[in-house]
Scaffold this active site. Structure first.
Site: not given
Length: 574
Positions: A409, A449
């Site tokens: 991330h 994701e």
């Protein structure tokens, strides 16, 4: 502050505190945001139904006076009966009038005469017919004598069976309960067996409002009566954080997932690992807004696990990661945050992100509920774990760990365009319904994701789940799966695979294109208000009044003036 506290209690009444614990029935094999949202929706719905049934049962077993505490001040005595069925109307109103205004206040928006009462608003035979809104209102009134006698603005929709003349009886009842009518609107109903639908905006004490509702329900002149709104916002006042500091209030929804609860967890039989996880979790639970992020002294085993995954990503990223990821990854290496001999600390990573995009980090003990996790993104705050996956499974973890957060991330949160896309997902989640949270979680799953994007005619990865798991990364860019163009409306309802690699991945033309499509899709959501994030105050503002919109327009005009001046100066000849 009292309103905030009451809203939080209302939220807790219809929610669960350990949403994703195995003790609460959550499937141990699943650790995805989408299943989290789906599981929470199911349990909240079940809890809500239980609360409604208990409240309705109590209302049926007790008299009106036993169900509602006596209001103070100018309360209507219990012995005073409000006869609505046979009373002659005290106000004659022409049947042919389509609109009846009690004062000059204009309606902000027309009410929907086609709307059917919700499942929890349909009273059964010999039932007081308590709705969720009324239970919330009743709970608010029962907090204290002051809360019960507090003035409440509300809107009622009453469906008249016997014509508009019945409206006089309603207005007489409001007068009896010491209410002030602010607006009345009546229209012919399109529902069979109903003559007119009437919208009444009023103000009275909470206790008297509840008594008025019960009295109206007992009359045979009305098909149904529903409590609609308060100041254009549902009286349930669905709580969501308005300031970054209020994320502290979301801790009660944080799961305390522990390896010793799941026999399939790689660390299930490792007592040392389980104790380590508990220690790091407690550090996160103790964190409050404004605190420095606690420093974790990672062990040699944890650093070894980090090194294995870091070197793998370092090898694969140049060929398979998108340009934005590669650029941020290089910056992190240049600043000696990404090195293989130690794990980055969340505080130094948070400082890096704040400098580039305004994002910051907050330690999390484990999985948050989907609603609370997405809400944090609205404030440009990412909830990150600090524990490390088990050394026996360096390339797979059953739940997010700090390696996934850091390598998956963090690089893209340093990219301005991607950071804005992440924040817009968070802003869209504030005040959204449970069904919409599921859809937003699914969009998040297939983008942040496991998202892919186009780059110079080739498909590259930008999803954190791909960039931190080389097996699925290679699968996603192969011909063994299907690539579809990213369209939020279809992506939001796409079933996903949680046991194996995804059979379908969504490809965005660019981050800007994804943001544009997402904004258009969000505009179709049912939320009755818009929100914006004020970066100067770190506060989410609800745009629900003309004054707020005028202030925002003034700020935008000032910014446009600065931009126009800048363009003019750039065009000047040397």
């Amino acid at each position: 502050m009292m309103a905030v506290a009451a809203a939080q209690k209302n939220r807790e009444m219809f929610a669960i505190k350990k949403s994703y614990s195995i003790e609460n029935g959550y499937p141990s094999r699943r650790r995805s945001l989408v299943d989290d949202a789906r599981f929470e929706s199911l349990v909240v719905k079940q809890n809500k139904q239980t609360v409604l049934e208990e409240a309705r049962s109590k209302a049926n077993d007790a008299s009106l006076e036993e169900c509602i505490q006596q209001a103070k001040g100018d309360h209507v005595p219990a012995e005073q009966k409000v006869e609505l069925q046979d009373e002659q109307p005290s106000l004659e109103l022409p049947v042919e009038d389509e609109y009846v205004a009690v004062d000059d206040i204009e309606t902000e928006a027309p009410f929907d005469t086609n709307a059917e009462p919700a499942d929890d608003e349909v009273p059964t035979k010999n039932d007081y017919g308590l709705t969720e809104d009324e239970i919330v209102l009743s709970n608010a009134a029962s907090e204290s004598p002051e809360a019960e006698s507090a003035m409440q603005r509300a809107a009622l929709v009453v469906r008249l069976k016997e014509g508009i003349s019945s409206l006089g009886r309603i207005l007489k009842a409001i007068e009896t309960f010491h209410g002030a009518v602010q607006h009345v609107e009546s229209r012919q109903s399109r529902i069979e067996g109903v003559d007119h639908d009437v919208l009444i905006k009023l103000e009275m004490t909470r206790g008297n409002l509840l008594q008025l509702i019960r009295s109206l329900r007992q009359s045979g002149s009305f098909s149904s009566m529903n409590l609609l709104a308060e100041n254009n916002i549902s009286v349930k006042a669905p709580w969501f954080p308005k300031h970054a500091s209020e994320l502290d209030n979301c801790n009660h929804l944080m799961t305390k997932y522990e390896p010793d609860l799941d026999m399939n967890h790689p660390g299930f039989a490792d007592k040392v690992y389980r104790q380590r996880r508990k220690e790091i979790a407690e550090i996160a639970f103790a964190f409050k807004y404004g605190d420095p992020i606690p420093h974790i002294n990672y062990t040699d085993v944890e650093v070894k696990t980090w090194r294995s995954v870091f070197r793998t990503v370092q090898d694969l990223a140049p060929k398979h990661a998108c340009a934005e990821y590669r650029a941020a990854f290089q910056m992190l290496q240049d600043e000696q945050i990404f090195v293989d001999h130690r794990l980055p600390q969340l505080q130094e990573m948070s400082d890096f992100l704040r400098k580039h995009t305004g994002f910051s980090l907050r330690p999390a003990a484990g999985l948050l509920t989907a609603r609370d996790f997405l809400a944090s993104l609205a404030f440009r705050i990412f909830q990150s774990t600090q524990y490390v996956r088990h050394v026996n499974s360096p390339y797979h973890t059953p739940e997010p760990d700090t390696i996934h957060e850091l390598l998956g991330h963090m690089p893209l949160l340093a990219d301005p365009s991607f950071a804005q896309f992440s924040q817009e997902i968070g802003l869209a989640s504030l005040g959204a319904s449970d069904d919409e949270i599921e859809k937003l979680s699914t969009v998040y799953w297939f983008t942040v994701e496991f998202g892919l994007c186009k780059e110079h005619g080739q498909v590259k990865a930008y999803g954190a789940g791909l960039l931190s798991a080389y097996g699925e990364l290679l699968h996603a860019i192969s011909d063994k799966c299907e690539h579809r163009a990213f369209e939020p409306a279809t992506t939001a309802v796409q079933p996903y695979q949680d046991q194996e690699y995804q059979p379908i991945y969504y490809v965005a033309e660019s981050f800007e294109d994804a943001k544009d499509k997402f904004r258009r899709w969000v505009s179709t959501m049912s939320r009755p208000f818009e929100v914006r994030f004020n970066p100067h105050t770190e506060r989410v503002e609800i745009l629900d009044s003309v004054d707020k919109l005028e202030t925002l327009v003034h700020q935008m005009n000032t910014e446009i003036l600065h931009l126009t001046n800048a363009i003019s100066k750039l065009r000047r000849p040397f």
